[in-house]
Design an enzyme around this catalytic site. Structure first.
Site, mmCIF file in Angstrom:
data_model
loop_
_atom_site.group_PDB
_atom_site.id
_atom_site.type_symbol
_atom_site.label_atom_id
_atom_site.label_comp_id
_atom_site.label_asym_id
_atom_site.label_seq_id
_atom_site.Cartn_x
_atom_site.Cartn_y
_atom_site.Cartn_z
ATOM 1 N N TYR A 26 -11.817 0.734 -8.798
ATOM 2 C CA TYR A 26 -11.980 0.127 -7.677
ATOM 3 C C TYR A 26 -13.011 -1.376 -7.874
ATOM 4 O O TYR A 26 -13.020 -2.100 -6.925
ATOM 5 C CB TYR A 26 -12.336 0.729 -6.313
ATOM 6 C CG TYR A 26 -11.436 1.925 -5.901
ATOM 7 C CD1 TYR A 26 -10.259 1.339 -5.472
ATOM 8 C CD2 TYR A 26 -11.746 3.125 -6.213
ATOM 9 C CE1 TYR A 26 -9.172 2.444 -4.931
ATOM 10 C CE2 TYR A 26 -10.750 4.270 -5.797
ATOM 11 C CZ TYR A 26 -9.687 3.658 -5.187
ATOM 12 O OH TYR A 26 -8.554 4.862 -4.997
ATOM 13 N N HIS A 83 -0.477 7.004 3.060
ATOM 14 C CA HIS A 83 0.317 8.059 2.143
ATOM 15 C C HIS A 83 0.662 8.969 3.197
ATOM 16 O O HIS A 83 1.208 10.004 3.162
ATOM 17 C CB HIS A 83 -0.126 8.483 0.926
ATOM 18 C CG HIS A 83 -0.601 7.407 0.173
ATOM 19 N ND1 HIS A 83 -0.091 6.443 -0.271
ATOM 20 C CD2 HIS A 83 -2.088 7.192 -0.308
ATOM 21 C CE1 HIS A 83 -0.882 5.599 -1.112
ATOM 22 N NE2 HIS A 83 -2.210 6.050 -1.138
ATOM 23 N N ASP A 90 3.320 3.991 13.083
ATOM 24 C CA ASP A 90 3.946 3.486 14.389
ATOM 25 C C ASP A 90 2.997 2.528 15.153
ATOM 26 O O ASP A 90 3.733 1.636 15.861
ATOM 27 C CB ASP A 90 3.989 4.971 15.242
ATOM 28 C CG ASP A 90 4.997 5.883 14.849
ATOM 29 O OD1 ASP A 90 5.881 5.576 13.844
ATOM 30 O OD2 ASP A 90 4.818 7.252 15.174
ATOM 31 N N HIS A 103 -3.443 -3.206 -1.385
ATOM 32 C CA HIS A 103 -4.084 -2.143 -2.232
ATOM 33 C C HIS A 103 -5.005 -3.005 -3.362
ATOM 34 O O HIS A 103 -4.311 -3.845 -3.851
ATOM 35 C CB HIS A 103 -3.323 -1.107 -2.607
ATOM 36 C CG HIS A 103 -2.598 -0.245 -1.535
ATOM 37 N ND1 HIS A 103 -3.243 0.669 -0.776
ATOM 38 C CD2 HIS A 103 -1.216 -0.386 -1.082
ATOM 39 C CE1 HIS A 103 -2.442 0.855 0.097
ATOM 40 N NE2 HIS A 103 -1.285 0.450 -0.229
ATOM 41 N N ILE A 104 -6.044 -2.342 -3.516
ATOM 42 C CA ILE A 104 -7.122 -2.771 -4.808
ATOM 43 C C ILE A 104 -6.319 -2.378 -5.991
ATOM 44 O O ILE A 104 -6.081 -3.157 -6.887
ATOM 45 C CB ILE A 104 -8.421 -2.150 -4.495
ATOM 46 C CG1 ILE A 104 -9.126 -2.714 -3.217
ATOM 47 C CG2 ILE A 104 -9.155 -2.562 -5.787
ATOM 48 C CD1 ILE A 104 -10.292 -1.925 -2.761
HETATM 49 O O1 CA2 Z 1 -6.008 0.815 -4.064
HETATM 50 C C1 CA2 Z 1 -6.278 1.183 -2.845
HETATM 51 O O2 CA2 Z 1 -6.924 -0.053 -2.067
HETATM 52 C C2 CA2 Z 1 -6.368 2.402 -2.134
HETATM 53 O O3 CA2 Z 1 -5.616 1.929 -0.872
HETATM 54 C C3 CA2 Z 1 -7.654 3.102 -2.060
HETATM 55 C C4 CA2 Z 1 -7.730 4.474 -1.353
HETATM 56 C C5 CA2 Z 1 -6.614 5.099 -1.928
HETATM 57 O O4 CA2 Z 1 -6.441 6.616 -1.361
HETATM 58 C C6 CA2 Z 1 -5.107 4.583 -1.999
HETATM 59 O O5 CA2 Z 1 -4.181 5.413 -2.639
HETATM 60 C C7 CA2 Z 1 -5.157 3.179 -2.938
HETATM 61 C C8 CA2 Z 1 -8.926 5.048 -1.498
HETATM 62 C C9 CA2 Z 1 -10.155 4.298 -1.080
HETATM 63 C C10 CA2 Z 1 -11.270 5.091 -1.359
HETATM 64 O O6 CA2 Z 1 -12.453 4.147 -1.669
HETATM 65 C C11 CA2 Z 1 -13.591 4.549 -2.453
HETATM 66 C C12 CA2 Z 1 -14.613 3.843 -2.241
HETATM 67 C C13 CA2 Z 1 -15.604 3.997 -3.140
HETATM 68 C C14 CA2 Z 1 -15.354 4.836 -4.231
HETATM 69 C C15 CA2 Z 1 -14.108 5.442 -4.479
HETATM 70 C C16 CA2 Z 1 -13.264 5.111 -3.326
#
Ligand code: CA2
Length: 150
Positions: A26, A83, A90, A103-104
């Site tokens: 991230y 997911h 909705d 998404h990042i």
């Molecule tokens: O890639 C993305 O932007 C996601 O939406 C990030 C989500 C993940 O569940 C999706 O599959 C993809 C997770 C966000 C968790 O954020 C964090 C923050 C700090 C450290 C680790 C994760």
């Protein structure tokens, strides 16, 4: 004079923790850094922008309901709810404007459970895998589309 296009950028659960863990996936930027980059991209294209994050699904859904007569576009990183949440999908389907899913990380290059998004089918488009640039690319798409006929 044409009215300014209004974008709401929404962020789902755990994104408030960005910059603290998993920098390999991230990056090092915090959500505040992402907000600053979004605000500056919107300003450069003369778009109005609001930015929010919530960990609770209900808060995200209430925010979408409230956005219905206030915003033209929603750019959303629904994080893990992407997911799993039929209710969030909705709510987004009820939004009369357009939705962009961001998404990042490249969710398709990760675990299989991240390959399925409940939001994609009700979105105008998806930007994933470009880090913070996924957000600014989505803002740039709004600018291109809304200024196309100007
Ligand atoms: O890639 C993305 O932007 C996601 O939406 C990030 C989500 C993940 O569940 C999706 O599959 C993809 C997770 C966000 C968790 O954020 C964090 C923050 C700090 C450290 C680790 C994760």
């Amino acid at each position: 004079m044409q009215q300014q296009t209004k974008i709401l950028v929404m962020n789902g659960p755990n994104l408030n923790m960005l910059g603290t863990r998993e920098p390999g996936i991230y990056g090092h930027l915090t959500l505040a850094d992402i907000e600053a980059k979004c605000r500056s991209a919107a300003k450069a294209s003369n778009l109005a922008i609001d930015f929010m994050q919530a960990n609770a699904e209900g808060t995200l859904i209430d925010t979408i309901h409230d956005a219905c007569n206030k915003f033209d576009w929603i750019i959303i990183n629904a994080a893990g709810l992407t997911h799993t949440s039929v209710a969030l999908r909705d709510a987004l389907a009820l939004f009369p404007g357009d939705v962009i899913e961001v998404h990042i990380s490249n969710t398709h290059a990760r675990e299989e459970f991240r390959h399925k998004s409940l939001i994609t089918a009700i979105s105008k488009g998806v930007v994933a895998g470009f880090g913070v640039s996924s957000y600014t690319m989505a803002i740039s798409a709004v600018a291109d589309i809304t200024n196309a006929g100007a």
